[in-house]
Enzyme design. Structure first.
Site, PDB file in Angstrom:
ATOM      1  N   HIS A  37      -4.578  64.128  48.177  1.00 30.47           N
ATOM      2  CA  HIS A  37      -5.839  63.614  47.603  1.00 30.47           C
ATOM      3  C   HIS A  37      -5.871  62.085  47.686  1.00 30.47           C
ATOM      4  O   HIS A  37      -6.898  61.496  48.020  1.00 30.47           O
ATOM      5  CB  HIS A  37      -5.943  64.002  46.119  1.00 30.47           C
ATOM      6  CG  HIS A  37      -6.106  65.459  45.863  1.00 30.47           C
ATOM      7  ND1 HIS A  37      -5.179  66.189  45.168  1.00 30.47           N
ATOM      8  CD2 HIS A  37      -7.109  66.327  46.178  1.00 30.47           C
ATOM      9  CE1 HIS A  37      -5.589  67.437  45.061  1.00 30.47           C
ATOM     10  NE2 HIS A  37      -6.743  67.554  45.663  1.00 30.47           N
ATOM     11  N   LYS A 152      -6.627  70.803  55.440  1.00 29.81           N
ATOM     12  CA  LYS A 152      -5.871  71.975  54.985  1.00 29.81           C
ATOM     13  C   LYS A 152      -6.850  73.124  54.726  1.00 29.81           C
ATOM     14  O   LYS A 152      -6.587  74.262  55.058  1.00 29.81           O
ATOM     15  CB  LYS A 152      -5.058  71.693  53.722  1.00 29.81           C
ATOM     16  CG  LYS A 152      -4.219  72.922  53.348  1.00 29.81           C
ATOM     17  CD  LYS A 152      -3.347  72.696  52.159  1.00 29.81           C
ATOM     18  CE  LYS A 152      -4.120  72.786  50.871  1.00 29.81           C
ATOM     19  NZ  LYS A 152      -4.606  74.153  50.568  1.00 29.81           N
TER      20      LYS A 152
END
Ligand code: PAF
Length: 283
Positions: A37, A152
């Site tokens: 993140h 992802k």
């Protein structure tokens, strides 16, 4: 660090930024932040004046109540991590379910040209309705210039690209490469829930993807999938849910390889009761 829990406070700042011609980058998250993140936030900061990070565990994208209940919620630690990146250029939006959904916690049914029916869509009922609904709503609230998503969740990334095309949402979608731990495990908020044993076993997922990529150079998609399934049968701690080689654009499983198309291998695996996904570009 500004942390807002309701959209009216956020929209006040947003309008002020817009009136100053400041650009807004946006990183939507469900919290339990990790380096993956943070790399999205850093990319956002390098391309925009400010970055809004939303932290919201979206109930409508969970097909499994237990998974929703156990999803990690670590707001204080998340804010601390973000303030190490920047204290004055990041705005956190951590709303309640009510602030986002009002009294109707429901997703819209959205068709993404069939992208929603493959892989995660086939195994997690209603998942992409939930993702599409929340991301569309967050885009309306944040009104970002650019939004950052990790590869992802590659299927999610393609679906978001389709969402902005379908609804003519004026935001640039930026896909960012997968962030991995040193041993290759793709970073995920779910990793902190793995037992030590399962955490040790989990790098096998990426190791197998890399071997599958090599094999795909000379073998058919079917043969590679059979090989992967066999490898997982030998792994007592990991249970393969799917391994699929698909066209990168349509996400349809490949039937016959073509040198003109780009392919990716997608995998979902249970490590105990934790579901992990990963993928790799094949050509
Ligand atoms: O990828 C996620 O964390 C979520 O699916 C998202 C995009 C924040 C929507 O809830």
């Amino acid at each position: 660090m500004k942390v807002f829990h309701n959209k009216s406070e956020l929209s006040y700042i947003r309008d002020r930024l817009k009136s100053e011609n400041s650009t807004i980058g946006f990183v939507p998250t469900m919290g339990a932040l990790h380096n993956g993140h943070l790399s999205l936030v850093e990319k956002g900061l390098s391309e925009n004046h400010v970055v809004v990070v939303s932290i919201f565990v979206n109930p409508t994208q969970f097909d499994n109540r237990e998974d929703l209940k156990k999803y990690p919620r670590t707001l204080e630690a998340d804010v601390a991590l973000l303030s190490n990146v920047s204290n004055d250029k990041i705005i956190v939006y951590a709303p309640s379910v009510e602030d986002v959904y009002g009294d109707k916690v429901q997703s819209e049914s959205i068709k993404f040209d069939g992208l929603e029916n493959e892989m995660e869509g086939a195994f997690r009922e209603g998942h992409f309705d939930g993702v599409g609904t929340i991301v569309k709503r967050l885009f309306e609230i944040v009104k970002p210039n650019r939004a950052y998503f990790g590869e992802k969740d590659f299927q999610q990334l393609q679906i978001i690209r389709k969402l902005v095309e379908l609804y003519h949402i004026p935001v640039e979608i930026v896909g960012c490469s997968i962030h991995r731990a040193q041993d290759g495990l793709a970073m995920s908020s779910r990793n902190i829930r793995l037992t030590n044993e399962h955490r040790k076993a989990a790098p096998f997922i990426y190791k197998t993807l890399k071997s599958a990529k090599t094999k795909f150079g000379t073998k058919s998609a079917k043969k590679v999938a059979e090989w992967v399934e066999k490898q997982f049968r030998k792994q007592p701690l990991l249970e393969l849910e799917y391994f699929i080689i698909a066209d990168t654009e349509t996400l349809k499983p490949v039937k016959r390889k073509s040198t003109k198309k780009a392919y990716r291998a997608f995998i979902a695996v249970y490590a105990g009761d934790i579901r992990l996904i990963d993928n790799i570009a094949l050509n």
